[in-house]
Design a protein around this motif. Sequence first.
Motif, PDB file in Angstrom:
ATOM      1  N   SER A 142      55.195 -67.207   2.379  1.00 34.85           N
ATOM      2  CA  SER A 142      56.057 -68.063   1.345  1.00 34.85           C
ATOM      3  C   SER A 142      57.333 -68.417   1.911  1.00 34.85           C
ATOM      4  O   SER A 142      57.835 -69.243   1.467  1.00 34.85           O
ATOM      5  CB  SER A 142      56.089 -67.296   0.140  1.00 34.85           C
ATOM      6  N   LEU A 143      57.869 -67.845   2.918  1.00 40.29           N
ATOM      7  CA  LEU A 143      59.272 -67.990   3.416  1.00 40.29           C
ATOM      8  C   LEU A 143      59.013 -68.653   4.758  1.00 40.29           C
ATOM      9  O   LEU A 143      58.533 -68.287   5.841  1.00 40.29           O
ATOM     10  CB  LEU A 143      60.027 -66.635   3.736  1.00 40.29           C
TER      11      LEU A 143
ATOM     12  N   LYS B  85      63.846 -71.924   8.564  1.00 41.32           N
ATOM     13  CA  LYS B  85      64.960 -71.776   8.080  1.00 41.32           C
ATOM     14  C   LYS B  85      65.977 -70.835   8.588  1.00 41.32           C
ATOM     15  O   LYS B  85      65.353 -69.556   8.839  1.00 41.32           O
ATOM     16  CB  LYS B  85      64.698 -71.646   6.503  1.00 41.32           C
TER      17      LYS B  85
ATOM     18  N   ASN C  49      66.031 -67.258   6.636  1.00 32.03           N
ATOM     19  CA  ASN C  49      64.751 -66.353   6.740  1.00 32.03           C
ATOM     20  C   ASN C  49      64.832 -65.734   8.065  1.00 32.03           C
ATOM     21  O   ASN C  49      64.201 -64.704   8.473  1.00 32.03           O
ATOM     22  CB  ASN C  49      63.559 -67.378   6.451  1.00 32.03           C
TER      23      ASN C  49
ATOM     24  N   LYS D  87      66.742 -62.329  -2.171  1.00 37.28           N
ATOM     25  CA  LYS D  87      65.666 -62.392  -1.258  1.00 37.28           C
ATOM     26  C   LYS D  87      65.486 -61.250  -0.520  1.00 37.28           C
ATOM     27  O   LYS D  87      64.511 -60.721  -0.112  1.00 37.28           O
ATOM     28  CB  LYS D  87      65.794 -63.583  -0.360  1.00 37.28           C
TER      29      LYS D  87
END
Length: 605
Positions: free
Chosen positions: A227-228, A232, A235, A283
């Motif tokens: 899901s990450l 990015k 992440n 996160k």
Amino acid sequence: MPLPPAPAKRAALLSERDYDVPVARLPQTRKTASPLAEPGLTETPQARVASEVTQASGQAPAAALADRSASRTRTPRTSPSARKTRPEPDVQVQTPLFAPVPAPVPASTRTQPPADIKPKKTKHNGAAKLFVLDTNVLLHDPMCLFRFEEHDIFLPMIVLEELDAHKKGTTEVARNARQTSRSLDALAGHQGTDIASGLPLNATGHREASGKLFFQTQLLDYTLPTSLPQGKADNQILGVVEALRQQQARQHKEPSTSAPDGAARPGTHEVVLVSKDINMRVKARALGLATDDYQNDKTLDDGDLLYSGAIALPANFWTSQAKTVESWQQGAYTFYRISGPIVASLLINQFVYFESPGEPSLYARVTEIRGKTAVFKTLKDYTHLKHAVWGVTSRNREQNFALNILMDPEIDFVTLTGQAGTGKTLMALASGLTQVLDDRRYTEIIVTRATVSVGEDIGFLPGTEEEKMGPWMGALDDNLEVLGKTDTSAGEWGRAATSELIRSRIKIKSMNFMRGRTFLNKYVIIDEAQNLTPKQMKTLITRAGPGTKIICMGNIAQIDTPYLTEGSSGLTYAVDRFKGWAHGGHITLARGERSRLADFASEVL
């Protein structure tokens, strides 16, 4: 008639077991040498007893010298430092004629270090950690690399890429990115350093940083939830932290002995992510990673701990000071010299007040602190109309305190905090106009503020610098309108002329063009200072030249700048650093005087 023999009863009282007690060498405490002493010789207690006996019996000096020379012990003289550091032999000697001395302490139990060696101070608060820095930490504080004391720092490669993307421009973020890049270049280019084993952070002179800096020099294997998004930057940093954590777990199970010490250090520490981004920390916690905010920029952990500038005297103050207080008159002011435990909690230019039913009140300011005594100086009463400042009088105790430091020529830096409607801008403007137009103490008033909007920006503004700053100076116009109506006897034409004169002495400047300037004999007002960073606050305050007074105002509960909190605001930073300075003053205004509607809204909304 001859004198009787010398008494020997004192020695006769000693038992036989007293002669078997081991004793330590007696310290040499005699300050004046005996006239019969020789260099390099020390006198034993037996010799002193024999000397006293000789004087009592009237023997000749020659005989006394012979008796004393027989009882001397030849001992080389040593320096004080040598006597302290030289170990004492554990030997048994004959007990002197005086009382027996306890046995010496064994050499194995002597732990006192030599006098010339000071114990090393350690800053370690536990096991060293490995901090992985996010890009926003480096952009927020370019000196953060040297703020982690004994801990190590790890920089992922994506962080360097983001630094390179932010280095262009003239903004504060771009300047911080360039400063960080220069610091990294100085560390990497230092002679004798190896980037593979870690760069010592104290190589460039920052001695407080005893850890090492590690760069990501190889591809790390990690697995993140699908899901990450992998592309990015945030992440990718989380993936680096996860890989380092797994590496730490493996090295704890299988310690590496072949790798050099520096190369093994990143895998042997607790890995912690440091970020200013709240979502990034959330996160990280969701993934089970240790994370923390960058705390070094925070002056206070709690806004309630901010220095208020005033303190209430205890109810028994005059009773406890009745016998020691001193008072004297100097002009229109009365001075009190007090002592006691309350002095330890006072600061220079701090306001004190005593209010008790049935007793006279006291409002004063601390002007001197020497040891355990302090001097109070009474205040000027600005609540009375005869002391009005440009037609403005104080309505409460804190406003009276504020006007006293605003009108004092010996105070160069003033900070005013308080909620909306407490009169910060009105009192600062009234004091400035009085000292510029009436007293001629300053040449003009300079007003500036941080251009941070509450909502969305309205875009570019036309006109000159002052015209662009016009929409931001609505509070200034409102207060000038109030001050222009204080003189009711001048008439309409007189008030118009006064308004033109006032505006000719007030200059509105933008903060973007302050660097490099020097203000001489100016009255500078920095409004909405809670939206400034500590670095911006330092830039503005250091513009002050001879004869300049700076007033910083703001409400730390109304911060609109991103990444700034009540503890890290530039206004909080200035209040905390300038407290206790002989030429600085601060007061927190407690009660609003704008209207009953504004006061009620400040409390319930």
